[in-house]
Design an enzyme around this catalytic site. Sequence first.
Site, PDB file in Angstrom:
ATOM      1  N   GLU A 148       0.846  -1.211   0.000  1.00 13.13           N
ATOM      2  CA  GLU A 148       0.000   0.000   0.000  1.00 13.13           C
ATOM      3  C   GLU A 148       0.878   1.257   0.000  1.00 13.13           C
ATOM      4  O   GLU A 148       0.584   2.222  -0.707  1.00 13.13           O
ATOM      5  CB  GLU A 148      -0.932  -0.021   1.223  1.00 13.13           C
ATOM      6  N   GLU A 150      -3.263  -9.971   3.918  1.00 15.35           N
ATOM      7  CA  GLU A 150      -4.461  -9.631   4.704  1.00 15.35           C
ATOM      8  C   GLU A 150      -5.562 -10.657   4.481  1.00 15.35           C
ATOM      9  O   GLU A 150      -6.299 -11.017   5.407  1.00 15.35           O
ATOM     10  CB  GLU A 150      -5.003  -8.252   4.303  1.00 15.35           C
TER      11      GLU A 150
HETATM   12  C1  1HE Z   1       6.624  -8.523  12.025  1.00 15.75           C
HETATM   13  C2  1HE Z   1       5.939  -8.377  10.807  1.00 15.75           C
HETATM   14  C3  1HE Z   1       4.706  -7.686  10.826  1.00 15.75           C
HETATM   15  C4  1HE Z   1       7.743  -9.499  10.447  1.00 15.75           C
HETATM   16  N1  1HE Z   1       4.272  -7.201  12.001  1.00 15.75           N
HETATM   17  N2  1HE Z   1       6.145  -8.031  13.171  1.00 15.75           N
HETATM   18  N3  1HE Z   1       1.914  -8.503   6.569  1.00 15.75           N
HETATM   19  C5  1HE Z   1       2.211  -9.772   6.789  1.00 15.75           C
HETATM   20  O1  1HE Z   1       1.378 -10.598   7.046  1.00 15.75           O
HETATM   21  C6  1HE Z   1       3.690 -10.104   6.660  1.00 15.75           C
HETATM   22  C7  1HE Z   1       4.192 -10.880   7.854  1.00 15.75           C
HETATM   23  N4  1HE Z   1       5.637 -11.109   7.723  1.00 15.75           N
HETATM   24  C8  1HE Z   1       6.147 -12.100   6.978  1.00 15.75           C
HETATM   25  O2  1HE Z   1       5.473 -12.811   6.245  1.00 15.75           O
HETATM   26  C9  1HE Z   1       7.630 -12.306   7.076  1.00 15.75           C
HETATM   27  O3  1HE Z   1       8.087 -11.697   8.289  1.00 15.75           O
HETATM   28  C10 1HE Z   1       8.443 -11.716   5.893  1.00 15.75           C
HETATM   29  C11 1HE Z   1       8.187 -12.511   4.614  1.00 15.75           C
HETATM   30  C12 1HE Z   1       8.123 -10.242   5.647  1.00 15.75           C
HETATM   31  C13 1HE Z   1       9.961 -11.777   6.250  1.00 15.75           C
HETATM   32  O4  1HE Z   1      10.307 -13.106   6.635  1.00 15.75           O
HETATM   33  P1  1HE Z   1      11.671 -13.358   7.431  1.00 15.75           P
HETATM   34  O5  1HE Z   1      11.824 -14.839   7.592  1.00 15.75           O
HETATM   35  O6  1HE Z   1      12.789 -12.608   6.808  1.00 15.75           O
HETATM   36  O7  1HE Z   1      11.463 -12.658   8.893  1.00 15.75           O
HETATM   37  P2  1HE Z   1      10.640 -13.194  10.145  1.00 15.75           P
HETATM   38  O8  1HE Z   1      11.472 -14.155  10.938  1.00 15.75           O
HETATM   39  O9  1HE Z   1       9.281 -13.658   9.767  1.00 15.75           O
HETATM   40  O10 1HE Z   1      10.431 -11.864  10.976  1.00 15.75           O
HETATM   41  C14 1HE Z   1      11.496 -11.226  11.680  1.00 15.75           C
HETATM   42  C15 1HE Z   1      10.877 -10.443  12.814  1.00 15.75           C
HETATM   43  O11 1HE Z   1      10.014  -9.435  12.273  1.00 15.75           O
HETATM   44  C16 1HE Z   1       9.989 -11.293  13.705  1.00 15.75           C
HETATM   45  O12 1HE Z   1      10.040 -10.767  15.010  1.00 15.75           O
HETATM   46  P3  1HE Z   1      11.009 -11.431  16.153  1.00 15.75           P
HETATM   47  O13 1HE Z   1      10.758 -10.563  17.360  1.00 15.75           O
HETATM   48  O14 1HE Z   1      10.522 -12.843  16.287  1.00 15.75           O
HETATM   49  O15 1HE Z   1      12.408 -11.344  15.617  1.00 15.75           O
HETATM   50  C17 1HE Z   1       8.603 -11.070  13.132  1.00 15.75           C
HETATM   51  O16 1HE Z   1       7.581 -11.290  14.089  1.00 15.75           O
HETATM   52  C18 1HE Z   1       8.698  -9.602  12.776  1.00 15.75           C
HETATM   53  N5  1HE Z   1       7.729  -9.224  11.761  1.00 15.75           N
HETATM   54  N6  1HE Z   1       6.653  -8.986   9.845  1.00 15.75           N
HETATM   55  C19 1HE Z   1       4.982  -7.387  13.127  1.00 15.75           C
HETATM   56  N7  1HE Z   1       4.013  -7.464   9.715  1.00 15.75           N
HETATM   57  C20 1HE Z   1      -3.051  -0.482   6.914  1.00 15.75           C
HETATM   58  S1  1HE Z   1      -3.567  -2.018   6.925  1.00 15.75           S
HETATM   59  C21 1HE Z   1      -2.297  -2.983   6.342  1.00 15.75           C
HETATM   60  C22 1HE Z   1      -2.612  -4.421   6.550  1.00 15.75           C
HETATM   61  C23 1HE Z   1      -1.346  -5.234   6.654  1.00 15.75           C
HETATM   62  O17 1HE Z   1      -0.294  -4.810   6.295  1.00 15.75           O
HETATM   63  S2  1HE Z   1      -1.515  -6.789   7.339  1.00 15.75           S
HETATM   64  C24 1HE Z   1       0.140  -7.306   7.576  1.00 15.75           C
HETATM   65  C25 1HE Z   1       0.574  -8.041   6.400  1.00 15.75           C
END
Ligand code: 1HE
Length: 260
Positions: free
Chosen positions: A114, A134
């Site tokens: 977005e 989402e």
């Molecule tokens: C996060 C987030 C997040 C990572 N919010 N903490 N977005 C999503 O559903 C995407 C969710 N994220 C992922 O699918 C993956 O993290 C990635 C593909 C982006 C990257 O993967 P990777 O293996 O490099 O990293 P990871 O191990 O998944 O994440 C590293 C850290 O970042 C980890 O935290 P830690 O404390 O365990 O180290 C994750 O929890 C954190 N992290 N993504 C919070 N999104 C205005 S409305 C908009 C609506 C949306 O955007 S919905 C969200 C969609």
Amino acid sequence: MRNKDLHFELRGEQQEVAVIRLTRGSKRNAINDALVLALRDLFEKMPTSVRAAVIDGEGEHFCAGLDLSELKERDAGQGLHHSRMWHAALECVQYGPVPVIAALHGAVVGGGLELASACHIRVADDTTFFALPEGSRGIFVGGGGSVRIPRLIGVARMTDMMLTGRVYNAADGERIGLAQYLVPKGSAFDKAIELAVRIATNAPLTNYALTHVLPRIADQPADQGFMTEAMMAAIAQSAPEAKDRVRAFLEGRADKVKKA
Ligand code: 1HE
């Protein structure tokens, strides 16, 4: 305005290119409320020297979207205001003072897509992938995605991305219109800067017409669009800078258009 997760610097002899970097790499540049407000403030208070801006993200990914850890129990009213906060911030990006180029790599997902779609040009490197998770998280887009993304790729493709969790790789993303440029791994930022430097040399009124007027014409019925176009054309061509530039071409002092 300053936020530890947002780096800002000025580049160029006239400080004409702004670089804005999401620096929350440990959380894959997930955008929390403070960060979305900082983005809004930054675009609202852009220094007047700036003529073009580049947004990129630190680490392996451009942006993982909304910070899901903040997605606590909100009632309907709070959810509405949260989405409107994103709208206000991304409105400042799209309809801010200067053209904005997103330099993309890795995940460009959810709110990250977005944000990218509120920019005027998207440059993707080979590692980029686009998704709207989402749909599988039981939520909906809330950062303007339902308005901006169908304008890039059409309603059918966005519906598919959200219904099925489909992920587009960089090449397919560029093919369908999620990005206008596809470059080798690691070179999206340099390409975005190259484009920003070029864009910064345009007449500011032309850049304004392209970022503020063209998208509105595209939303108007044809009859009104033609009239808005005529008025914008009249305003642009009457500026002294336009006259200087046309004269420079006629006198052989300006570049010709070269074959691609
Ligand atoms: C996060 C987030 C997040 C990572 N919010 N903490 N977005 C999503 O559903 C995407 C969710 N994220 C992922 O699918 C993956 O993290 C990635 C593909 C982006 C990257 O993967 P990777 O293996 O490099 O990293 P990871 O191990 O998944 O994440 C590293 C850290 O970042 C980890 O935290 P830690 O404390 O365990 O180290 C994750 O929890 C954190 N992290 N993504 C919070 N999104 C205005 S409305 C908009 C609506 C949306 O955007 S919905 C969200 C969609």
